[in-house]
Design a protein around this motif. Structure first.
Motif: not given
Lengths: 231, 231
Positions: A4-10, A15-24, A28-32
């Motif tokens: 999963i790639l999440i784009i955004g910093d709001g 919150h979505l990034y934190q949730a997927f980090l804990k998921a099996d 997940v990666t997040k970029i600005n």
């Protein structure tokens, strides 16, 4: 592993990034969104940016599937070349408040059944309440959410201002606010309506208006009229 | 034993009667406000009738102490000859919904300390949250309650109408409604405000307005303006 790639910093993105980090079963990666060079590959790219930026940001994403998280933007507003979808969480996200994702309704849409099933799988990894909602229904839901969340919260704001002006602790109103919100589990909002407006108690209405400032009066009058008209 | 007489047959009178029936150390009687002959003696007479009827009903009560339960009527509007007071419960009472009195704030007022202590004792028999609130503060609280309860509930009503028109279950909005209400325990309403109004997202605001009926548009515009003005 699903990438999963999440784009955004709001708030939604973080919150979505934190949730997927804990998921099996996911990476997940997040970029600005202001740094869209060298975009990582991903099975699902989630664009969590402001509504106005979705079209432009999506046009720069070579990945497929690409989904956005907006309640008010149609799926086909995405400008990526590949497959499209929507991963809308009908909940309010604030920076300083933990979100219980098990209570968040996920409203999903995709162009084909296979992608829908993938989005459903992701939603079930971090949450429990998953609905298939098309673009038209989502727009209606988003407007309804503005009323029940944004506008209700503004009613709390005005209540809090009135308390402050009269040296009364706003905490006295907390049980009423929670009771009002939990009533809708057992009664429809129409059945639950009480107060001077629905009683057509004009004496109380006039007394209230006399103690409000101009902007508060305008809201009081408009909402009272709407309650009395059964709208 | 403290004797209590409740006058009235609305929601407040009947919930209060049920609560005092279960309490120790009190004997409670309830009569209809349209039958004010042979009024029983009582240490405390609680008039739970509509605001407009308080003056007239109280003028017919030979007992003392006499209190009313209204959020918007001053203590000295009572027309009984004896001592006066106020026993205002800042909560919403509906016929078909059980009230948890331990969560209800009791806002009390009396002409003298001894009567205040008696009212405080009664409130503590059925509840836990007791506040000394004078007539001016109570009026402010009542207006604040109209905003946070009556008007918020009407926002739910409009949300529910929009869902019904678009074949979306209103239940999807329940978690958001509860989250919005519980947020005020940790954030002030001003801090908790989200949505297109506070973001000044005019494109979304215009799209929403285009899908609303005239009365809904009027509320949307008025509340949006108030949010943006910081009122």
């Amino acid at each position: 592993m699903i990438s999963i790639l999440i784009i955004g910093d709001g708030n939604v993105a973080s919150h979505l990034y934190q949730a997927f980090l804990k998921a099996d079963a996911v990476i997940v990666t997040k970029i600005n969104s202001r740094n869209l060079t060298d975009i990582p590959n991903a099975d699902v790219t989630i664009i969590a940016v402001s509504d106005d930026a979705i079209a432009e940001v999506s046009s720069k994403i070579p990945n497929s599937l690409v989904v956005h998280t907006s309640g008010s933007v149609a799926m086909n507003s995405l400008n990526n070349k590949g497959r499209k979808g929507v991963f809308y969480m009908l909940q309010t996200f604030s920076k300083n408040k933990i979100v219980d994702f098990s209570e968040v309704p996920f409203c999903l849409e995709a162009e084909n059944e296979k992608d829908y099933i993938l989005l459903e799988l992701l939603a079930n990894l971090i949450g429990k309440k998953v609905y298939a909602i098309n673009s038209e229904q989502r727009k209606a839901l988003h407007i309804a959410a503005v009323f029940v969340n944004n506008f209700s919260n503004h009613m709390y704001k005005i209540g809090s201002d009135i308390c402050a002006e009269n040296n009364v602790p706003f905490a006295i109103l907390e049980p009423l606010i929670k009771e009002t919100a939990s009533k809708i589990e057992t009664l429809s909002p129409a059945e639950a309506q009480t107060g001077p407006a629905i009683r057509k108690d004009q004496r109380t209405i006039n007394e209230h208006l006399a103690l409000l400032n101009k902007q508060q009066q305008e809201i009081y009058t408009t909402v009272t009229k709407s309650i009395q008209n059964g709208n």
